[in-house]
Design an enzyme around this catalytic site. Structure first.
Site, PDB file in Angstrom:
ATOM      1  N   THR A 138       0.803  -1.228   0.000  1.00 23.93           N
ATOM      2  CA  THR A 138       0.000   0.000   0.000  1.00 23.93           C
ATOM      3  C   THR A 138       0.830   1.270   0.000  1.00 23.93           C
ATOM      4  O   THR A 138       0.379   2.312  -0.466  1.00 23.93           O
ATOM      5  CB  THR A 138      -0.938   0.022   1.220  1.00 23.93           C
ATOM      6  OG1 THR A 138      -0.133  -0.159   2.405  1.00 23.93           O
ATOM      7  CG2 THR A 138      -1.961  -1.092   1.140  1.00 23.93           C
ATOM      8  N   SER A 139       2.041   1.212   0.551  1.00 21.08           N
ATOM      9  CA  SER A 139       2.916   2.387   0.501  1.00 21.08           C
ATOM     10  C   SER A 139       4.353   1.915   0.583  1.00 21.08           C
ATOM     11  O   SER A 139       4.644   0.875   1.186  1.00 21.08           O
ATOM     12  CB  SER A 139       2.607   3.339   1.654  1.00 21.08           C
ATOM     13  OG  SER A 139       2.892   2.711   2.892  1.00 21.08           O
TER      14      SER A 139
ATOM     15  N   GLY B 133      -5.391   3.029   6.308  1.00 23.59           N
ATOM     16  CA  GLY B 133      -5.171   1.641   5.916  1.00 23.59           C
ATOM     17  C   GLY B 133      -6.451   0.825   5.994  1.00 23.59           C
ATOM     18  O   GLY B 133      -6.724  -0.023   5.142  1.00 23.59           O
ATOM     19  N   ASP B 134      -7.269   1.116   7.014  1.00 21.46           N
ATOM     20  CA  ASP B 134      -8.544   0.389   7.193  1.00 21.46           C
ATOM     21  C   ASP B 134      -9.513   0.735   6.068  1.00 21.46           C
ATOM     22  O   ASP B 134     -10.215  -0.133   5.540  1.00 21.46           O
ATOM     23  CB  ASP B 134      -9.165   0.749   8.553  1.00 21.46           C
ATOM     24  CG  ASP B 134      -8.165   0.589   9.692  1.00 21.46           C
ATOM     25  OD1 ASP B 134      -7.391  -0.386   9.660  1.00 21.46           O
ATOM     26  OD2 ASP B 134      -8.152   1.429  10.601  1.00 21.46           O
TER      27      ASP B 134
END
Length: 321
Positions: free
Chosen positions: A196-197, A244-245
């Site tokens: 994600t990052s 993130g959620d």
């Protein structure tokens, strides 16, 4: 046209998600960040709140209760006794307790016995990098549980770069190494991996954050096909909690709607994220009036972003690698 109208009237098959995450009274993290977007996108969401806190722990003060693995098991037993434990998806995020995590794995395995098509979306939240240095913000004994028990039963995982490195024991310095790490993660079980990052440098330069995705499918003849993508999104200068959620929940929804097109699923997910973050930072700065926005002011503007979550204007494109 009549057939099309009939199809439009035809209710979409109900799709049900069991989301086992934190709950906060005020603000948007865990289940509070995941439930609304999933509902807006048409999913039934059954939530188990792994904790109930007044607010997220980034505030100066927080109070609340923690659910233990026995209590999780008890809630699941209640669903089972009523025969309402049928799910299409399980979604999990931040957990601090190994026995709780092991109980989640037991539940996922039992649900997969009932429905072999069940998809488990796991955000293996363990830590992050600050100024290039990675550190864990959950107890160290969670790593082997994630690596040996959780990831093998997961179908979609959304680690950040540091978490991907922890799970594989490999450091990432280049995009090529990131792709190799994603291949290692596929080999552990999940068919979709999204980092994600990362602190990788992309074509667009320093002001952009790079996410990488990989989807591996096994064709009928047994051959494996892998689709890999890179997404660069503008960095937003603030520390948000719950992103993130929100990302994992929207990725679940968009991969469901575009099952064989990780590129489109990621474009919609990351574009919606951008809309939410831009709105949040704009509102936070207005409220802070020249001061640095505080935790309360930086809570995600979730409800205000309903239209963007439902139908995101694609402002971030993914490149196929």
């Amino acid at each position: 046209a009549a057939a099309a109208a009939a199809a439009a009237m035809e209710p979409e098959r109900e799709c049900r998600v069991l989301s086992i995450q934190s709950h906060v009274v005020r603000g948007y993290v865990g289940n509070k960040a995941a439930t609304f977007p999933l509902q807006v996108l048409g999913f039934e969401v059954d939530t188990v709140n792994s904790v109930q806190f007044s607010n997220h722990t980034g505030y100066a003060h927080w109070k609340g209760q923690v659910l233990n693995s026995g209590e999780l098991h008890e809630l699941y037993e209640g669903l089972k006794l009523n025969n309402v434990n049928q799910y299409d998806y399980v979604l999990t995020g931040y957990t601090r307790d190994t026995s709780f995590l092991a109980m989640v794995v037991d539940i996922v395995q039992e649900l997969k016995k009932q429905n072999s098509n069940l998809v488990y979306v796991c955000d293996p939240v363990m830590g992050d990098k600050w100024n290039g240095e990675g550190s864990m913000y959950v107890p160290k004994d969670l790593l082997p549980v994630y690596r040996d028990k959780v990831v093998p039963v997961a179908d979609i995982i959304t680690p950040n770069q540091f978490e991907a490195e922890l799970l594989t024991g490999r450091k990432i310095h280049t995009e090529k190494e990131a792709l190799e790490v994603m291949d290692m993660l596929h080999a552990m079980g999940p068919e979709t991996v999204v980092i994600t990052s990362s602190d990788l440098q992309g074509p667009l330069g320093n002001d952009y954050l790079i996410a990488l995705g990989s989807h591996r499918k096994t064709k009928a003849d047994g051959t494996k096909v892998t689709q890999r993508i890179r997404v660069e999104s503008p960095k937003v200068d603030a520390v948000f909690v719950g992103t993130g959620d929100l990302f994992a929940a929207m990725l679940l929804a968009w991969t469901h709607k575009h099952p064989n097109n990780l590129k489109v699923a990621c474009e919609k997910t990351v574009s919606a994220m951008q809309h939410v973050l831009q709105r949040t930072i704009t509102c936070a700065k207005a409220q802070a009036g020249g001061n640095k926005p505080n935790s309360a002011q930086l809570e995600l503007r979730m409800v205000q972003s309903k239209k963007d979550i439902e139908n995101p204007d694609i402002i971030v494109k993914a490149a196929v690698l």
